[in-house]
Design a protein around this motif. Structure first.
Motif, short mmCIF file in Angstrom:
data_model
loop_
_atom_site.label_atom_id
_atom_site.label_comp_id
_atom_site.label_asym_id
_atom_site.label_seq_id
_atom_site.Cartn_x
_atom_site.Cartn_y
_atom_site.Cartn_z
N ALA A 195 12.09 3.42 -3.00
CA ALA A 195 10.69 3.88 -2.90
C ALA A 195 10.40 4.23 -1.45
O ALA A 195 9.78 3.44 -0.72
N LYS A 197 8.41 5.89 0.22
CA LYS A 197 7.06 5.97 0.81
C LYS A 197 6.42 4.58 0.91
O LYS A 197 5.32 4.45 1.44
N ASP A 198 7.07 3.56 0.41
CA ASP A 198 6.52 2.19 0.40
C ASP A 198 7.01 1.45 1.65
O ASP A 198 8.08 0.83 1.65
N GLU A 199 6.20 1.51 2.71
CA GLU A 199 6.63 0.93 3.99
C GLU A 199 6.70 -0.60 3.95
O GLU A 199 7.61 -1.20 4.52
N ASP A 200 5.72 -1.22 3.27
CA ASP A 200 5.72 -2.69 3.21
C ASP A 200 6.94 -3.19 2.43
O ASP A 200 7.58 -4.18 2.81
N GLY A 201 7.21 -2.49 1.34
CA GLY A 201 8.38 -2.89 0.53
C GLY A 201 9.67 -2.75 1.30
O GLY A 201 10.56 -3.61 1.24
N GLN A 224 12.06 6.21 6.89
CA GLN A 224 12.47 4.80 6.81
C GLN A 224 13.12 4.29 8.09
O GLN A 224 13.34 3.08 8.25
#
Ligand SMILES: CC(C)(COP(=O)(O)OP(=O)(O)OC[C@H]1O[C@@H](n2cnc3c(N)ncnc32)[C@H](O)[C@@H]1OP(=O)(O)O)[C@@H](O)C(=O)NCCC(=O)NCCSC(=O)C[C@H](O)C(=O)O
Ligand SMILES: [Mg+2]
Length: 286
Positions: A195, A197-201, A224
């Protein structure tokens, strides 16, 4: 720079068919690039990707970033031609997908031995099959072995496990590959976080990989890179301590001592080895 004394924090896949991405990578702050001919390239694009990539490698411009070329497996319609093309480019490293046993590596090593332009070429293994996991220790000792890249997508697909979250279902495979890599003295780089675009993940998974002992993480998108470099870089305090440990140990050695004391704690050979890895991880490669 040797594989053990260079950073492997951020290792970016680039589809061999995408000229724009091949160009962009020349300016990205990554420690290593995987030029991909395998999963990032559609079957109808394989021949084009091979030629596009060969041209990009001829032009060069990737600086001190480590360069790996991932070929298709020798059991596919494309593997043989990939290998010929890649060998002619005299690459730093070939990344073999879906390695199941040390013999998979040895047969490619024999081909490289017979190719005059590939004397220095290392072989890296994608660790992404259950057979590969159970044979990880012998794969890590195979000829020309340069390092492990974990393929968490293929592993999860074969295991039939759920992905995401804390990656608990993959933990045995991740740790087995890591332990085998350490036994063989080679780097081990964690799988991708899909994912993009999911920076926290991404940050959470990088932190987990770092906690496990991974040298870095494979990435699929330039967005990333910064998070990955940040998480896998040691802090300034860790760098300072590493420098001081090495200095203290060298001073003690010069006086015939096998052990130094720094800030009230002993510093032995093994601490110096760890300190050198910290300094290696602190260095960028652009
Ligand atoms: C995931 C993508 C398909 C997204 O592509 P796109 O929508 O084109 O992204 P952007 O528009 O946001 O791109 C912005 C700019 O960045 C460049 N770009 C994109 N990706 C890369 C890259 N990987 N390397 C270098 N540069 C990249 C674009 O060209 C844009 O540039 P500009 O026009 O100058 O602004 C795409 O990111 C992608 O294809 N990623 C790679 C996917 C991949 O390699 N997959 C295979 C590896 S993962 C794997 O196989 C895992 C393993 O085997 C396992 O089993 O787990
Ligand atoms: Mg894979």
């Amino acid at each position: 720079m040797s594989a053990t004394h260079r950073p492997w924090r951020s290792v970016l896949y680039i589809p061999g068919s995408k000229e724009r991405a091949l160009e962009k990578a020349r300016g990205l702050d990554v420690d290593a690039i995987i030029f991909d001919l395998e999963d990032a390239v559609a079957p109808g694009e394989k021949a084009n990707a091979r030629e596009t990539l060969a041209a990009a490698l001829r032009v060069g411009g990737y600086g001190s970033r480590a360069q790996l070329v991932r070929m298709n497996g020798m059991d596919t319609p494309w593997g043989g031609e990939d290998l010929e093309t890649v060998m002619d480019a005299g690459p730093q490293a070939i990344l073999l997908p879906k390695v199941g046993a040390a013999t998979d590596v040895a047969s490619i090593a024999a081909r490289l031995d017979a190719h005059p332009g590939c004397a220095e070429t290392r072989i890296w293994a994608m660790m992404e099959t259950t057979r590969g996991v159970f044979n990880a220790a012998e794969i890590a000792q195979a000829p020309r072995m340069g390092g492990f890249i974990i393929g968490t997508n293929d592993l999860a697909a074969e295991l039939g496990c759920e992905t995401g979250g804390d990656r608990m279902p993959l933990m045995m495979a991740l740790q087995t590959c890591l332990a085998a890599a350490r036994m063989g003295g080679i780097p081990c780089v964690d799988g991708v976080f899909n994912a993009f675009k999911d920076e926290d993940g991404l940050r959470a998974e990088c932190e987990q990989g770092r906690a496990l002992g991974m040298d870095g993480k494979t990435l699929i998108h330039p967005a990333q890179v910064a998070i990955c470099n940040e998480v896998f870089s040691p802090s300034q305090a860790q760098v300072d301590t590493a420098r001081r440990q090495i200095e203290a140990f060298e001073a003690a050695e010069a006086q015939g001592q096998g052990v130094a004391v720094l800030d009230g704690k002993i510093v032995e050979n093994l601490h110096v080895a760890t300190a050198r890895k910290v300094l290696a991880r602190a260095g960028g490669a652009s």
